[in-house]
Motif scaffolding. Structure first.
Motif, PDB file in Angstrom:
ATOM      1  N   GLU A 236      34.239  44.615  45.959  1.00 15.93           N
ATOM      2  CA  GLU A 236      35.491  44.122  46.254  1.00 15.93           C
ATOM      3  C   GLU A 236      35.318  42.761  47.076  1.00 15.93           C
ATOM      4  O   GLU A 236      36.208  41.964  46.692  1.00 15.93           O
ATOM      5  CB  GLU A 236      36.377  45.141  47.009  1.00 15.93           C
ATOM      6  CG  GLU A 236      37.369  46.015  46.670  1.00 15.93           C
ATOM      7  CD  GLU A 236      37.824  46.990  47.343  1.00 15.93           C
ATOM      8  OE1 GLU A 236      38.492  46.703  48.235  1.00 15.93           O
ATOM      9  OE2 GLU A 236      37.019  48.205  47.475  1.00 15.93           O
ATOM     10  N   VAL A 237      34.452  42.703  47.909  1.00 22.38           N
ATOM     11  CA  VAL A 237      34.582  41.693  48.901  1.00 22.38           C
ATOM     12  C   VAL A 237      33.710  40.562  48.805  1.00 22.38           C
ATOM     13  O   VAL A 237      33.822  39.410  49.201  1.00 22.38           O
ATOM     14  CB  VAL A 237      34.442  42.195  50.219  1.00 22.38           C
ATOM     15  CG1 VAL A 237      35.497  43.129  50.986  1.00 22.38           C
ATOM     16  CG2 VAL A 237      32.974  42.944  50.580  1.00 22.38           C
ATOM     17  N   SER A 238      32.593  40.696  47.596  1.00 22.74           N
ATOM     18  CA  SER A 238      31.899  39.941  47.437  1.00 22.74           C
ATOM     19  C   SER A 238      32.144  38.629  46.579  1.00 22.74           C
ATOM     20  O   SER A 238      31.342  37.664  46.361  1.00 22.74           O
ATOM     21  CB  SER A 238      30.432  40.196  46.922  1.00 22.74           C
ATOM     22  OG  SER A 238      30.682  41.056  45.613  1.00 22.74           O
ATOM     23  N   LYS A 239      33.289  38.790  45.883  1.00 23.01           N
ATOM     24  CA  LYS A 239      33.820  37.612  44.938  1.00 23.01           C
ATOM     25  C   LYS A 239      33.961  36.367  45.711  1.00 23.01           C
ATOM     26  O   LYS A 239      34.792  36.222  46.743  1.00 23.01           O
ATOM     27  CB  LYS A 239      35.086  37.865  44.364  1.00 23.01           C
ATOM     28  CG  LYS A 239      34.664  38.746  43.060  1.00 23.01           C
ATOM     29  CD  LYS A 239      35.952  38.872  42.212  1.00 23.01           C
ATOM     30  CE  LYS A 239      35.907  40.324  41.481  1.00 23.01           C
ATOM     31  NZ  LYS A 239      36.291  41.503  42.021  1.00 23.01           N
ATOM     32  N   ASN A 240      33.746  35.011  45.245  1.00 26.13           N
ATOM     33  CA  ASN A 240      33.717  33.633  45.560  1.00 26.13           C
ATOM     34  C   ASN A 240      33.321  33.833  47.099  1.00 26.13           C
ATOM     35  O   ASN A 240      34.136  33.166  47.873  1.00 26.13           O
ATOM     36  CB  ASN A 240      35.241  33.562  45.689  1.00 26.13           C
ATOM     37  CG  ASN A 240      35.607  33.331  44.284  1.00 26.13           C
ATOM     38  OD1 ASN A 240      34.900  33.029  43.278  1.00 26.13           O
ATOM     39  ND2 ASN A 240      36.974  33.597  43.989  1.00 26.13           N
TER      40      ASN A 240
END
Ligand code: ARG
Length: 598
Positions: free
Chosen positions: A31-35
């Motif tokens: 969830e948090v690792s995008k871009n």
């Protein structure tokens, strides 16, 4: 060699995992690792930035600046990161700003100059992508909407081709349907011996021909009856009717090909008629899957996903009450054929449809039905790429001065004519004498390039106002401005007599802001390309190119190149060469030819 952004992302992802593990929260990683990291919005912040600590702060219930400290400690212990990074700082509430070491930037620069695609990686999968674009209708005007579809679709195809995908460019020409009943009946009336001289007959203005047929159909009941039985004859494969139909299609096709030739477009024609043989089966299959409802004699699929204002499910009609099939049935057959492996479908992984946004509902309904019928395999994707209207400068429909609709051929020729006038004036004022060939070729490249660029440089979703003056201007975000920048570089290359030796990078160095600004712009190229592959917004490439040319021209105006001593000259020539390569590749994606002189 990976791009710096990719390398940094890997370091960041690694540290993120460590931090999440320590906090027993590894489950939120995806969830948090995008871009996780992006290029900086402003130069003074550094080269790259990350807002991951702010994202995590809510989830870990910790102060973002404390998380930032944890990140820095993990990152600086990572040898790869230390190799790349000159400086990492916490800013504001907890942003991380990163500056890359200059020698790393120079290494990247040289790597890109030495590789054919300027560092754009080839795709790692061998996906096949169908781009369905242009798609005009037989015997009808190919209008500015089709022009937009053609230009945008071509550019999207070129982008995917450059990335190494297998691309199938399809022209879903409107070459089937009940309108052929009246067209053929009218043809038989005005050219009774059309069968003998099939190739000699010149119907002339097909659009006019369509209009007269339609008028007769609307006002003459005998003509109407004959047209209806003509539809039946055509559908049952009557030889004479098929010949008449072919004649009409051929003449339209010739008209379309004039436009494709002017625009240098490659596309494979596979019109609606191709799918005719599958239509009955499509409806049968929908019926077997219990998806059909009969409504006033028409066979429909009701879609709970799509509701009208009153909240009732909307129908997609797949067979009309008279038994005829329609545009939607054909698109369903096309999806099935294109995504299917067997027996001789296209076996593609993705279909992209480029039409005006007026067809958005049609496509969402068709996609919905295809999903319900299981015609979209799980690893496949269908995507509508919509665009806005083309308007005149008054914001109204594009028209000639006399208020008539503009023909595409005339519009393109007008652009070339105006480009030629501008060029001739410039030649006079610069006291230059050029051959007729040079003038023809140059004005053609500028005129056609200007039309394409004007279209592609607009956010495709909004309407855009068509103005010859704006698109042909030498200054501003226009094709002539970009072409002119390339011409400047060609000029340097012609005057230069030294070889571009990039092997001994030790001797390559930069000290001026004008150089570093250009280097940093150049190094963003791959990120731009990869992001456009996702959002299919060619205007972002255009904006980038405009900025790149401005940055290059500031460098060019400020610093001497050929007059410098050996290594300084070499260093600056590398910047010219990579700017040239980047511009050429990008204009290639936009379908715009380039010039050595103009
Ligand atoms: N012929 C249609 C038109 O002129 C466009 C077709 C787009 N492609 C498709 N598969 N429906 O509006």
């Amino acid at each position: 060699m990976l791009s710096t952004l990719k390398e940094l992302s890997i370091c960041f992802e690694f540290s993120l995992k460590e931090i999440l593990n320590q906090n027993n929260k590894i489950n939120i990683y995806n969830e948090v690792s995008k871009n996780i990291i992006t290029t900086s919005s402003r130069e003074e912040f550094g080269d790259y930035q990350s807002s991951i600590c702010l994202v995590l702060s809510k989830r870990l219930k910790k102060n973002p600046r404390d998380i930032a400290l944890e990140f820095i400690s993990f990152l600086t212990n990572n040898s790869k990161f230390s190799l790349l990074c000159e400086d990492i700082k916490i800013a504001g509430p907890g942003f991380l700003n990163i500056r890359i070491k200059k020698e790393i930037l120079i290494e990247q620069l040289i790597f890109r100059q030495n590789c054919k695609r300027a560092g754009i990686p080839l795709t790692s999968n061998n996906n096949k992508i169908i781009v369905d674009f242009s798609s005009p209708n037989i015997a009808k005007e190919m209008h500015v909407g089709h022009l937009r579809s053609t230009i945008i679709g071509d550019s999207i195809s070129r982008l995917f081709e450059l990335r190494g995908y297998e691309v199938l460019r399809l022209n879903h020409v409107g070459d089937w349907g009940t309108q052929f009943g009246m067209l053929i009946t009218h043809l038989k009336d005005v050219f009774p011996d059309f069968l003998n001289g099939a190739n000699k007959i010149n119907i002339g203005d097909l659009v006019e021909f369509y209009k007269i047929s339609k008028q007769r159909f609307d006002n003459d009941s005998d003509f109407q009856n004959r047209s209806r039985s003509e539809v039946v004859k055509l559908q049952s494969g009557n030889e004479e009717s098929i010949s008449a139909w072919k004649l009409l299609c051929n003449q339209s096709r010739e008209e379309f090909n004039v436009i494709y030739k002017l625009l240098n477009i490659k596309i494979e024609e596979r019109g609606e008629s191709f799918y005719n043989r599958f239509l009955r089966n499509i409806v049968e299959e929908l019926s077997n899957k219990n998806l059909l409802t009969e409504d006033q004699g028409a066979k429909c699929v009701f879609l709970d996903e799509m509701k009208n204002k009153e909240g009732n499910a909307l129908p997609l009609i797949v067979q009309k009450s008279d038994g005829g099939y329609n545009y939607a049935t054909t698109d369903l057959a096309a999806i099935k054929y294109r995504l299917n492996e067997h027996p001789n479908g296209d076996n593609a992984n993705k279909i992209i449809y480029v039409t005006d946004h007026g067809q958005a509902n049609h496509f969402s309904a068709v996609f919905e039905v295809a999903k319900k019928a299981n015609w979209i395999p799980h690893n496949c994707q269908v995507q509508h790429v919509p665009f806005g209207l083309v308007q005149g400068i008054d914001g109204k429909k594009l028209k000639t001065r006399e208020g008539k609709t503009i023909r595409l051929k005339d519009l393109l020729k007008e652009a070339v004519k105006r480009a030629k006038e501008d060029l001739s004036n410039r030649l006079v004022s610069e006291n230059r004498n050029e051959s007729e060939n040079f003038i023809e070729h140059t004005s053609n490249v500028i005129g056609i390039g200007a039309v394409k660029y004007a279209d592609l440089s607009q956010n495709r979703i909004t309407n855009y106002q068509f103005s010859f003056e704006k698109m042909l201007a030498l200054n501003g975000n226009t094709a002539p401005y970009l072409l002119y920048t390339l011409v400047r570089i060609s000029g340097i290359n012609r005057k230069n007599n030294s070889r571009l030796e990039t092997n001994d990078s030790k001797n390559i160095s930069y000290e001026h802001d004008a150089e570093w600004n250009l280097i940093k712009k150049l190094l963003k190229f791959d990120e731009i390309i990869l992001s456009i592959e996702n959002d299919l917004m060619p205007n972002r490439l255009c904006n980038y190119l405009f900025e790149l040319c401005q940055t290059f021209n500031r460098f060019y105006d400020k610093l001497p190149i050929l007059k410098e001593s050996k290594y300084k000259k070499l260093s600056r020539l590398i910047l010219c060469a990579l700017t040239e390569k980047t511009l050429k590749l990008s204009l290639g994606i936009l379908g715009i030819e380039t010039l050595e002189r103009m």
